[in-house]
Design an enzyme around this catalytic site. Sequence first.
Site, PDB file in Angstrom:
ATOM      1  N   GLU A 101       0.857  -1.181   0.000  1.00  0.00           N
ATOM      2  CA  GLU A 101       0.000   0.000   0.000  1.00  0.00           C
ATOM      3  C   GLU A 101       0.895   1.233   0.000  1.00  0.00           C
ATOM      4  O   GLU A 101       1.870   1.260   0.753  1.00  0.00           O
ATOM      5  CB  GLU A 101      -0.917   0.033   1.231  1.00  0.00           C
ATOM      6  N   HIS A 157      -7.080  -2.472  14.844  1.00  0.00           N
ATOM      7  CA  HIS A 157      -7.261  -1.696  13.614  1.00  0.00           C
ATOM      8  C   HIS A 157      -7.003  -2.579  12.377  1.00  0.00           C
ATOM      9  O   HIS A 157      -7.824  -2.631  11.456  1.00  0.00           O
ATOM     10  CB  HIS A 157      -6.309  -0.496  13.632  1.00  0.00           C
ATOM     11  N   GLU A 158      -5.879  -3.251  12.371  1.00  0.00           N
ATOM     12  CA  GLU A 158      -5.536  -4.068  11.191  1.00  0.00           C
ATOM     13  C   GLU A 158      -6.521  -5.217  11.041  1.00  0.00           C
ATOM     14  O   GLU A 158      -6.942  -5.555   9.932  1.00  0.00           O
ATOM     15  CB  GLU A 158      -4.106  -4.595  11.275  1.00  0.00           C
ATOM     16  N   GLY A 166       2.684   2.128  11.035  1.00  0.00           N
ATOM     17  CA  GLY A 166       2.438   1.282  12.201  1.00  0.00           C
ATOM     18  C   GLY A 166       2.287  -0.181  11.811  1.00  0.00           C
ATOM     19  O   GLY A 166       2.930  -1.057  12.384  1.00  0.00           O
ATOM     20  N   ALA A 167       1.454  -0.440  10.823  1.00  0.00           N
ATOM     21  CA  ALA A 167       1.198  -1.821  10.417  1.00  0.00           C
ATOM     22  C   ALA A 167       0.405  -1.829   9.128  1.00  0.00           C
ATOM     23  O   ALA A 167      -0.048  -0.785   8.667  1.00  0.00           O
ATOM     24  CB  ALA A 167       0.423  -2.555  11.506  1.00  0.00           C
ATOM     25  N   MET A 168       0.210  -3.031   8.575  1.00  0.00           N
ATOM     26  CA  MET A 168      -0.474  -3.132   7.284  1.00  0.00           C
ATOM     27  C   MET A 168      -1.376  -4.355   7.254  1.00  0.00           C
ATOM     28  O   MET A 168      -0.964  -5.454   7.601  1.00  0.00           O
ATOM     29  CB  MET A 168       0.583  -3.184   6.172  1.00  0.00           C
ATOM     30  N   GLU A 189     -10.028   3.963   6.021  1.00  0.00           N
ATOM     31  CA  GLU A 189      -9.239   4.395   7.184  1.00  0.00           C
ATOM     32  C   GLU A 189     -10.068   5.140   8.223  1.00  0.00           C
ATOM     33  O   GLU A 189      -9.950   4.884   9.420  1.00  0.00           O
ATOM     34  CB  GLU A 189      -8.040   5.226   6.730  1.00  0.00           C
ATOM     35  N   ASN A 207      -2.570  -6.520   5.118  1.00  0.00           N
ATOM     36  CA  ASN A 207      -2.561  -7.496   4.029  1.00  0.00           C
ATOM     37  C   ASN A 207      -3.440  -8.706   4.375  1.00  0.00           C
ATOM     38  O   ASN A 207      -3.417  -9.185   5.492  1.00  0.00           O
ATOM     39  CB  ASN A 207      -1.136  -7.999   3.807  1.00  0.00           C
ATOM     40  N   HIS A 243      -9.757  -4.109   9.543  1.00  0.00           N
ATOM     41  CA  HIS A 243      -9.657  -3.860   8.102  1.00  0.00           C
ATOM     42  C   HIS A 243     -10.089  -5.080   7.273  1.00  0.00           C
ATOM     43  O   HIS A 243     -10.414  -4.933   6.099  1.00  0.00           O
ATOM     44  CB  HIS A 243      -8.214  -3.529   7.713  1.00  0.00           C
TER      45      HIS A 243
HETATM   46  N1  0A1 Z   1      -3.217   0.806   5.742  1.00  0.00           N
HETATM   47  C1  0A1 Z   1      -2.355   0.804   6.885  1.00  0.00           C
HETATM   48  C2  0A1 Z   1      -1.335   1.861   6.942  1.00  0.00           C
HETATM   49  C3  0A1 Z   1      -0.313   1.952   5.901  1.00  0.00           C
HETATM   50  C4  0A1 Z   1      -0.447   2.860   4.895  1.00  0.00           C
HETATM   51  C5  0A1 Z   1       0.540   3.084   3.980  1.00  0.00           C
HETATM   52  C6  0A1 Z   1       1.671   2.369   4.104  1.00  0.00           C
HETATM   53  O1  0A1 Z   1       2.670   2.620   3.235  1.00  0.00           O
HETATM   54  C7  0A1 Z   1       2.627   3.777   2.495  1.00  0.00           C
HETATM   55  C8  0A1 Z   1       1.821   1.438   5.099  1.00  0.00           C
HETATM   56  C9  0A1 Z   1       0.812   1.220   5.977  1.00  0.00           C
HETATM   57  C10 0A1 Z   1      -3.178   1.061   8.102  1.00  0.00           C
HETATM   58  O2  0A1 Z   1      -4.074   1.880   8.077  1.00  0.00           O
HETATM   59  O3  0A1 Z   1      -2.909   0.468   9.115  1.00  0.00           O
HETATM   60 ZN    ZN Z   2      -5.820   1.503   8.487  1.00  0.00          ZN
END
Ligand code: 0A1
Ligand code: ZN
Length: 885
Positions: free
Chosen positions: A127, A303-304, A267-269, A326, A271, A307
């Site tokens: 992302e 949060h993750e 913070g985190a992702m 978000e 996936n 998602h």
């Molecule tokens: N989607 C993730 C946050 C996130 C966004 C961008 C990134 O790289 C540009 C990395 C992580 C979240 O909201 O936790």
């Molecule tokens: Zn998020």
Amino acid sequence: MRTEQPKVIHLKDYQVPDYLIDETHLTFELYEDRTLVHAQLVMRRNPDAGAGLPPLQLDGQDLELISLALNDRQLGLGDYQIAEESLTLQPDAASFTLDSTVVIHPESNTALEGLYKSGGMFCTQCEAEGFRKITYYLDRPDVMSKFTTTVSAEKHAYPILLSNGNPLASGEEGDGRHWATWEDPFMKPAYLFALVAGDLWCVEDSFTTMSGRDVALRIYVEPENIDKCQHAMDSLKKSMTWDEEAYGREYDLDIFMIVAVNDFNMGAMENKGLNIFNSSAVLARAETATDAAHQRVEAIVAHEYFHNWSGNRVTCRDWFQLSLKEGFTVFRDSQFSADMNSPTVKRVEDVSYLRTHQFAEDAGPMAHSVRPESFIEISNFYTLTVYEKGAEVVRMIQTLLGEEGFRKGSDLYFERHDGQAVTVDDFVKAMEDANGADLTQFKRWYSQAGTPRLAVSEQYDAAAKTYSLTFRQSCPPTPGQSEKLAFVIPVSLGLLDGQGNEIALRLQDEDAPVGTTRVLAVDQPEQTFTFLDVPEQPLPSLLRGFSAPVKLDFPYSRDQLMFLMQHDSDGFNRWEAGQQLSVQVLQEMVGQHQRGEALQLDQRLVAALRSQLEDECLDQAMVAEMLSLPSEAYLTEISEIADVDAIHAARDFARQSIATALFELFWKRYQANREVSRQTPYVAEAGHFARRALQNIALSYLMLSGKPEVVAACVEQFEEADNMTERLTALAVLVNSGFEAERDNALASFAEHFKDNPLVMDQWFSVQAGNTQPGGLERIQHLMQHPAFTLKNPNKVRALIGAFANQNLVNFHRADGAGYRFLADQVIVLNKLNPQIASRLLAPLTRWRKYDTSRQALMKTELERILASGELSSDVYEVVSKSLA
Ligand code: 0A1
Ligand code: ZN
């Protein structure tokens, strides 16, 4: 690095994709000096995109193409065109298969986007637009595909091979290498792709979903961290239960994995099935992580996980819709944290953060609406506005529709759009349809930037027993938006009588009163609401729970604020009254400082805080919040032009005076709480957080006395505490004190003890970065030479340089501009290493309009120097050029 003129992307130009990718089959061959990526894309013409067969343009960046085949026919040089960020070819049929092989270099990827190495492990961050650094693809969220992924690597160094979905098969290759294949049954956009290969251990658990399916839960970490995963695992299970109960959302794969990595931009992702986390957002145990860190882990894990529905099952059509996932998910995680801990404390923390930082963004050169209209670099739009203000917008929808109505709306949203890539309009439409509501005007919150002001005036008619409140709303201009239309502002309020009792609320045209807290929807530029049967002149409690992200303006006297602090039935507004009182008092002292007068603290503030400290029935966490004076950053935000030195002097003087006046009370409560802490093993729960919060704020006031018994207590707490919350506060207090020997000893023994724990060393850096005593910049420059520091690790950059520029305002803003020069130097270096981190780091410089003309000039000089420093990343270019415009 950008060599072309940066392109501005506009929401209004959105078009559906020309082609779709039904299946994506990836094979990664990981080596130490290169990685080979084979991609087989099963594609077809998008039936919604019109007739004919337009050229197919795939995204790709920093890829070395080795081979390309269309329907098994190898393509030659004349068959396709490669540009800096794309590959174009002409399909000859509506359905086709495209096979490509590219070479990439994760081992030298310092931007931490795409596939990269963090320590000894391979990991990904896709992302928003990182997947195009892995292979040629339609890297946009409305192209959703079914992925299978095979990873092959040397077995000894990379025994664990992970990707999204469920494991399908694995085997040996005979030459010391092995492979594993993963299959993700859910269609997903490329930004949710993930891969991990490394020498990892895992903590394992399981969860039975509401329909009785068993899900394996695994948290993978480097072996030395295996003892720091339990809190994250507990948080994950709580999140899974909570999402079933609060939103009816069930997990959908057989396995859910979290991997902790040390080098991570955010913070985190989220996936799909394979969340990748900054280790700071996973690892937590009493000895190494503070209470705040424990709460952050709980919130980010939630949060993750959330998602998986708000983001993955229902995703975004394009990146302008980022707040769709978000804002909603931040709202969901804040509800979760409120339920797990203290709702009022959580609200106070969120509102303080929003008002200090998001309001500043909304008033600065990068101000943008929750749904932005254009961008140069999407990474720059992972902002407080999209996340935090976006969450406030969702919260206002809930306030307007009620909890039940909101739940009906979210049920409809998930049901209607499961498996789709949708827009903010689709979200709002589901809320409207489920409730028969019209949110047309409300949607201006998504399209208009800036923080609205709401000025309120009152009129009491004693003869008629009517009480009227008149609301006037306005919103300052922001870049590209000079005029704003009226928002719908939900104002939750109550009225207090002279005894502090709530008055029953009956609006004009109503037959009888309806409760004592009401939500008024203020939707006109100017609007009056009249209450009937109001027996005496009341005191209004406005914007309860901070029901809208606005700047409220009501001419409260200090005595009225003290009354609200005592009597308001709304816990948030009791705190808010204390904040407003503190703000008034501190602003008065800022004026005294500017006029060269002796500083004088209004003793009413001392009296108000004394009564908080004396009342042992109050929630200790709220008492601690009450005692925390508004930060220098917040006082800066609410100033027209911020006088850094006067703000610092006023706040320091107030703290010192409060410390002296309330010494005995602080000492009593400190000793009582420290004694309980000594007797009680660490527990990460609200009641324990509260006790330690009051104990620690008391200690920070007590140390201002300089009394030997307090210094001894502080050293005792530093040395003997069994947890990081107490130890780190003691360290911070010593660092900010004049007790040099104690400070130096504590710093040295801390570093010696924790030198092998990078997350703890981050805290050691941060504490010193926040030291407001003179010489701050020199201390930072010195610490950058420390062996534990590196510019390549984002956590280190944030812990030292970020903390200095954002929290140590007197030192960063020193009058000769050396702080600005230093920050610009770091941005210029980081621009090449890690553009995302560089552009985030420079935010404090973009706020130059807040300062006196001399500082303005110095800050602009540095922005111009960055702009002239050579090849700028699109990330840094966008922020610098917009802040100079
Ligand atoms: N989607 C993730 C946050 C996130 C966004 C961008 C990134 O790289 C540009 C990395 C992580 C979240 O909201 O936790
Ligand atoms: Zn998020």
